[in-house]
Motif scaffolding. Structure first.
Motif, short mmCIF file in Angstrom:
data_model
loop_
_atom_site.label_atom_id
_atom_site.label_comp_id
_atom_site.label_asym_id
_atom_site.label_seq_id
_atom_site.Cartn_x
_atom_site.Cartn_y
_atom_site.Cartn_z
N MET A 1 12.29 -27.08 20.41
CA MET A 1 12.97 -25.81 20.63
C MET A 1 12.65 -24.90 19.43
SD MET A 1 14.68 -25.96 23.50
CE MET A 1 15.91 -24.66 23.38
N PRO A 2 12.87 -23.59 19.57
CA PRO A 2 12.57 -22.70 18.45
C PRO A 2 13.51 -22.96 17.27
CG PRO A 2 13.80 -21.53 20.11
CD PRO A 2 13.46 -22.88 20.69
N ARG A 3 12.98 -22.76 16.10
CA ARG A 3 13.78 -22.88 14.88
C ARG A 3 14.06 -21.49 14.36
NH1 ARG A 3 10.32 -28.02 12.64
NH2 ARG A 3 11.23 -29.48 14.12
N ILE B 1 12.75 -15.64 13.08
CA ILE B 1 12.72 -14.58 12.07
C ILE B 1 11.29 -14.08 11.88
CG2 ILE B 1 13.01 -14.08 9.61
CD1 ILE B 1 15.48 -15.97 9.72
N ARG B 2 10.35 -15.00 11.79
CA ARG B 2 8.95 -14.64 11.61
C ARG B 2 8.44 -13.81 12.80
NH1 ARG B 2 7.80 -18.82 9.19
NH2 ARG B 2 7.69 -20.22 10.96
N ALA B 3 8.76 -14.23 14.00
CA ALA B 3 8.32 -13.51 15.20
C ALA B 3 8.94 -12.12 15.26
CB ALA B 3 8.68 -14.31 16.45
N THR B 4 10.21 -12.01 14.92
CA THR B 4 10.90 -10.73 14.97
C THR B 4 10.33 -9.75 13.95
OG1 THR B 4 12.89 -11.83 15.75
CG2 THR B 4 13.17 -9.63 14.85
N TRP C 1 9.53 -6.07 17.02
CA TRP C 1 10.94 -6.09 17.40
C TRP C 1 11.19 -6.71 18.77
CZ3 TRP C 1 12.24 -3.66 21.85
CH2 TRP C 1 11.35 -2.71 22.34
N SER C 2 10.24 -6.63 19.69
CA SER C 2 10.47 -7.14 21.05
C SER C 2 10.29 -8.64 21.18
CB SER C 2 9.52 -6.43 22.03
OG SER C 2 8.19 -6.81 21.75
N ARG C 3 9.78 -9.28 20.15
CA ARG C 3 9.51 -10.72 20.24
C ARG C 3 10.77 -11.55 20.42
NH1 ARG C 3 4.65 -12.36 17.28
NH2 ARG C 3 2.99 -11.21 18.32
N TYR C 4 11.88 -11.15 19.81
CA TYR C 4 13.11 -11.93 19.95
C TYR C 4 13.55 -11.99 21.40
CZ TYR C 4 17.90 -13.48 19.93
OH TYR C 4 19.05 -14.16 20.22
N ALA C 5 13.56 -10.85 22.08
CA ALA C 5 14.01 -10.81 23.47
C ALA C 5 13.12 -11.70 24.34
CB ALA C 5 14.01 -9.38 23.99
N ALA C 6 11.83 -11.66 24.10
CA ALA C 6 10.90 -12.48 24.89
C ALA C 6 11.13 -13.97 24.62
CB ALA C 6 9.45 -12.11 24.56
N GLU C 7 11.33 -14.32 23.35
CA GLU C 7 11.58 -15.72 23.00
C GLU C 7 12.90 -16.20 23.60
OE1 GLU C 7 13.06 -17.43 19.02
OE2 GLU C 7 10.89 -17.74 18.98
N LYS C 8 13.94 -15.38 23.47
CA LYS C 8 15.24 -15.77 23.99
C LYS C 8 15.18 -15.99 25.49
CE LYS C 8 20.10 -14.70 23.89
NZ LYS C 8 20.27 -15.28 25.19
N ARG C 9 14.54 -15.08 26.20
CA ARG C 9 14.40 -15.20 27.66
C ARG C 9 13.64 -16.48 28.02
NH1 ARG C 9 13.32 -10.40 28.54
NH2 ARG C 9 11.11 -10.49 28.04
N LYS C 10 12.55 -16.74 27.31
CA LYS C 10 11.71 -17.92 27.59
C LYS C 10 12.53 -19.21 27.47
CE LYS C 10 7.96 -20.55 25.47
NZ LYS C 10 6.96 -20.56 24.40
N TYR C 11 13.23 -19.38 26.36
CA TYR C 11 13.96 -20.63 26.14
C TYR C 11 15.24 -20.72 26.96
CZ TYR C 11 10.58 -21.93 22.67
OH TYR C 11 9.40 -22.27 22.05
N THR C 12 15.91 -19.59 27.18
CA THR C 12 17.10 -19.60 28.02
C THR C 12 16.74 -20.02 29.44
OG1 THR C 12 18.20 -17.93 26.67
CG2 THR C 12 18.97 -18.16 28.94
N GLU C 13 15.66 -19.45 29.96
CA GLU C 13 15.20 -19.82 31.31
C GLU C 13 14.75 -21.27 31.38
OE1 GLU C 13 12.28 -16.95 32.57
OE2 GLU C 13 13.76 -15.35 32.70
N ALA C 14 14.05 -21.75 30.35
CA ALA C 14 13.59 -23.14 30.34
C ALA C 14 14.78 -24.11 30.38
CB ALA C 14 12.72 -23.40 29.11
N ASP D 1 20.02 -27.17 9.64
CA ASP D 1 20.61 -25.90 10.08
C ASP D 1 19.58 -24.99 10.73
OD1 ASP D 1 19.35 -25.42 7.61
OD2 ASP D 1 20.76 -23.85 7.06
N ASN D 2 18.33 -25.13 10.35
CA ASN D 2 17.24 -24.37 10.95
C ASN D 2 16.97 -24.89 12.37
OD1 ASN D 2 15.00 -22.74 11.31
ND2 ASN D 2 13.88 -23.55 9.57
N ILE D 3 17.08 -26.18 12.56
CA ILE D 3 16.85 -26.81 13.87
C ILE D 3 17.98 -26.46 14.84
CG2 ILE D 3 16.74 -29.04 15.05
CD1 ILE D 3 15.42 -30.11 12.42
N ARG D 4 19.22 -26.53 14.37
CA ARG D 4 20.37 -26.37 15.26
C ARG D 4 20.53 -24.95 15.79
NH1 ARG D 4 24.91 -24.80 16.19
NH2 ARG D 4 25.74 -26.68 17.08
N TYR D 5 19.77 -24.02 15.23
CA TYR D 5 19.77 -22.64 15.72
C TYR D 5 19.52 -22.59 17.23
CZ TYR D 5 17.39 -18.32 17.05
OH TYR D 5 16.98 -17.21 17.72
#
Length: 127
Positions: A14-16, A21-24, A28-41, A74-78
């Motif tokens: 899963m994303p850490r 933070i690096r992607a964002t 700026w749009s990378r967070y929304a794309a990442e969140k959607r990808k993992y939420t849907e998965a 703590d980085n993993i549990r994000y």
């Protein structure tokens, strides 16, 4: 106290937090794309696992199996944020507020061959 358990296994990493933070910072749009990808998965994994919608508040145990020890716990549990949102999208968890979440437990281990996250939802019904 009566308890009902359901477990979901998500294979792969899963994303850490540091990855997000690096992607964002890159755009700026990378967070929304990442969140959607993992939420849907997570939502699809929950549906495929035939999890039942919870009907009582839950205690959630996350067992995080990483391929190595390079990231801090703590980085993993994000990724718990994506998991909870995915469970809501799949209509397994009505909400991730105080009414439905009693608490969290995190366990960390290494499995080089099968990194994964095992999520156990324990419904807690008080008599």
């Amino acid at each position: 106290v009566l308890a009902v358990d359901q477990t979901l296994v998500i294979h792969g990493s899963m994303p850490r937090l540091n990855d997000t933070i690096r992607a964002t910072k890159a755009h700026w749009s990378r967070y929304a794309a990442e969140k959607r990808k993992y939420t849907e998965a997570v939502a699809w994994a929950a549906l495929e696992a035939k999890l039942r919608p919870v009907t009582a508040p839950v205690e959630i145990t996350f067992h995080w199996y990483s391929k190595d020890r390079r990231a801090d716990p703590d980085n993993i549990r994000y990724a718990a944020k994506h998991i909870l949102d995915g469970l809501q999208a799949a209509k397994i968890l009505p909400n991730d507020n105080y009414k439905w979440i009693r608490g969290f437990r995190d366990l960390f281990a290494v499995d080089r061959d099968d990194p994964r996250t095992e999520i156990t939802l324990r419904e807690v019904r008080l008599p």
